[in-house]
Design an enzyme around this catalytic site. Structure first.
Site, PDB file in Angstrom:
ATOM      1  NE  ARG A 138      35.311   5.594  14.562  1.00 37.24           N
ATOM      2  CZ  ARG A 138      35.219   4.373  14.022  1.00 37.24           C
ATOM      3  NH1 ARG A 138      34.123   3.646  14.179  1.00 37.24           N
ATOM      4  NH2 ARG A 138      36.214   3.864  13.321  1.00 37.24           N
ATOM      5  CE1 TYR A 198      21.661  27.407  18.815  1.00 37.89           C
ATOM      6  CE2 TYR A 198      21.988  25.119  18.177  1.00 37.89           C
ATOM      7  CZ  TYR A 198      22.449  26.412  18.260  1.00 37.89           C
ATOM      8  OH  TYR A 198      23.695  26.731  17.790  1.00 37.89           O
ATOM      9  CG  ASP A 215      17.207  19.921  23.391  1.00 37.45           C
ATOM     10  OD1 ASP A 215      17.660  20.039  24.554  1.00 37.45           O
ATOM     11  OD2 ASP A 215      17.775  20.371  22.391  1.00 37.45           O
ATOM     12  CE  LYS A 219      24.127  25.255  24.511  1.00 39.16           C
ATOM     13  NZ  LYS A 219      25.213  25.840  23.757  1.00 39.16           N
TER      14      LYS A 219
HETATM   15  O1  P1T Z   1      25.925  23.686  20.660  1.00 37.06           O
HETATM   16  P1  P1T Z   1      25.602  22.240  20.824  1.00 37.06           P
HETATM   17  O2  P1T Z   1      26.283  21.585  21.964  1.00 37.06           O
HETATM   18  O3  P1T Z   1      25.740  21.481  19.536  1.00 37.06           O
HETATM   19  O4  P1T Z   1      24.049  22.157  21.246  1.00 37.06           O
HETATM   20  C1  P1T Z   1      23.011  22.472  20.388  1.00 37.06           C
HETATM   21  C2  P1T Z   1      21.790  22.828  21.206  1.00 37.06           C
HETATM   22  C3  P1T Z   1      20.812  21.867  21.377  1.00 37.06           C
HETATM   23  N1  P1T Z   1      19.702  22.117  22.111  1.00 37.06           N
HETATM   24  C4  P1T Z   1      19.516  23.310  22.693  1.00 37.06           C
HETATM   25  C5  P1T Z   1      18.268  23.558  23.474  1.00 37.06           C
HETATM   26  C6  P1T Z   1      20.469  24.318  22.570  1.00 37.06           C
HETATM   27  O5  P1T Z   1      20.253  25.487  23.184  1.00 37.06           O
HETATM   28  C7  P1T Z   1      21.646  24.079  21.789  1.00 37.06           C
HETATM   29  C8  P1T Z   1      22.681  25.116  21.598  1.00 37.06           C
HETATM   30  N2  P1T Z   1      22.264  26.405  21.912  1.00 37.06           N
HETATM   31  C9  P1T Z   1      23.040  27.532  21.845  1.00 37.06           C
HETATM   32  C10 P1T Z   1      24.306  27.548  21.411  1.00 37.06           C
HETATM   33  C11 P1T Z   1      22.369  28.765  22.273  1.00 37.06           C
HETATM   34  O6  P1T Z   1      23.030  29.774  22.547  1.00 37.06           O
HETATM   35  O7  P1T Z   1      21.123  28.757  22.359  1.00 37.06           O
END
Ligand code: P1T
Length: 399
Positions: free
Chosen positions: A53, A105, A177, A202
């Site tokens: 961790r 998001y 972000d 992504k």
């Molecule tokens: O899903 P996660 O790995 O927790 O990421 C969150 C997140 C953070 N920042 C951006 C710009 C994002 O697009 C996302 C997650 N977005 C999607 C699941 C979507 O379909 O837009």
């Protein structure tokens, strides 16, 4: 491998943070699938590691690799993008205020407004493309500015350097972000951001097979605080996920080149389509911040947002009729996805705010993959034709 900042992105993508395993010569970083590390004597550890961790060699390689790609001194990986976002919010205390980009998001919006609000952290939404609005929103309680650029889903472009200047003048931390742009197209730290966040789920992952997040910074102080939060909260990625991401970043530059090429061609194609009311893509001259996008990014990414002529029925029909574009949340994988933000990714954003942003029933988001661009165009044409047939002429569109 002796890779340093002077090497090009492609070289760093493949080698940074990784060297052949000293005990076997294995060229790929081993999957150190272990929770703990044996100690010689209590408190006397063999190498650098005591418990996974806190740190793990496979994760450390990934953290160093991502730091190199963002031009950062430090990298930290998390179990998801929202876990990484949450770690940054834990830097704040009750009574602090955050300025949050108004178009982010849906899950990010929910985390700020429905989880951290309960801990006394107040969020004010600001259109980050309007620098006067950013300045007006600042008071002594603002400790963090959080923005996405391009935004999700309306692809607005914020001037990172300008917002960074404002944040710096007021002693406010700027977090960007960078999920949509990726480090290949944009390095916010070089433009004045203090922290970069990624959902590695992504483009960085790129194959829709893992969930993860990362934070990158040049500040030793922020890094120490965030590392303490990472250790204390424990939202760390699994070791296998780290290995998969190390494998993915080796092709990030090549994938991004094709994402950009395909998306540009599709944006131009849809821009000419009689059933498409409007195409939003930072690479089109019609994009409101096209000039800024050109200045800030060497390419415009793989995300396109369109307004289809018609309403919910036409949108639904289009999404039901694509055969290559899969109807699914998420983005950034090699395969193309299509989704309806109002019903899917941004359903948690209050309806009245969605209306202000233009996340309407006819807004559709495309994550353009790296398949054959001609096949992708044909797939969209076929689905739009199906939507046109469903439409009749009731909505006043060409159908
Ligand atoms: O899903 P996660 O790995 O927790 O990421 C969150 C997140 C953070 N920042 C951006 C710009 C994002 O697009 C996302 C997650 N977005 C999607 C699941 C979507 O379909 O837009």
């Amino acid at each position: 491998m002796h890779v340093n900042d002077s090497h090009d992105f492609a070289t760093r993508a493949i080698h940074a943070g990784q060297s052949p395993d000293p005990s076997t010569g294995a060229i790929m970083t081993p999957i150190y699938q272990t929770s703990t590390f044996v100690q010689k004597s209590p408190g006397k550890i063999v190498g650098e590691y005591d418990y996974s961790r806190a740190a793990n060699p496979t994760r450390a390689a990934l953290e160093a690799n991502l730091a190199s790609l963002e031009g950062a001194r430090h990298g930290l990986c998390f179990s998801s993008g929202v876990a990484a976002t949450g770690a940054v919010l834990h830097l704040l205390s009750s009574g602090d205020r955050v300025l949050l980009g108004d178009d982010v998001y849906g899950g990010t919006n929910r985390l700020f407004h429905r989880v951290f609000a309960q801990l006394g952290i107040e969020t004010t939404l600001v259109d980050m493309t309007d620098l006067d609005a950013v300045k007006r929103a600042i008071d002594d309680r603002v400790k963090l500015i959080w923005l996405e650029t391009p935004t999700n889903p309306t692809l607005k472009i914020a001037d990172i350097e300008a917002v960074g200047g404002i944040a710096k003048a007021h002693g406010i931390v700027l977090a960007v972000d960078n999920t949509f742009a990726t480090p290949y197209l944009q390095n916010p730290l070089a433009l004045g951001a203090d922290i970069v966040c990624h959902s590695t789920t992504k483009y960085i992952g790129g194959h829709s097979d893992s969930i993860g997040g990362a934070l990158l910074t040049n500040s030793d102080e922020l890094h120490q605080k965030l590392k303490f939060i990472q250790l204390s909260e424990g939202a760390v990625p699994g070791i296998m996920e780290c290995f998969l991401l190390l494998r993915s970043t080796k092709t990030l530059h090549v994938r991004m080149q094709r994402h950009c090429e395909n998306a540009m061609a599709i944006a131009e194609h849809l821009d000419r389509h009689p059933m498409v009311e409007r195409v939003i893509y930072p690479g089109l001259a019609s994009h409101p911040q096209h000039e800024l996008a050109k200045k800030q990014m060497p390419g415009f990414g793989g995300m396109i947002t369109i307004y289809l002529k018609g309403g919910l029925e036409e949108s639904r029909t289009m999404l039901e009729n694509t055969k290559l574009f899969a109807c699914a949340e998420s983005l950034g994988g090699v395969e193309s996805l299509i989704e309806h933000p109002a019903i899917m990714t941004h359903a948690s954003v209050p309806a009245e705010h969605r209306k202000v942003l233009g996340i309407d029933d006819n807004l559709i988001r495309l994550s353009v993959g790296i398949e054959s661009v001609d096949d992708l165009k044909a797939d969209l044409d076929h689905a739009i034709a199906a939507a046109t047939r469903a439409c009749g002429s009731a909505c006043g569109c060409a159908g």
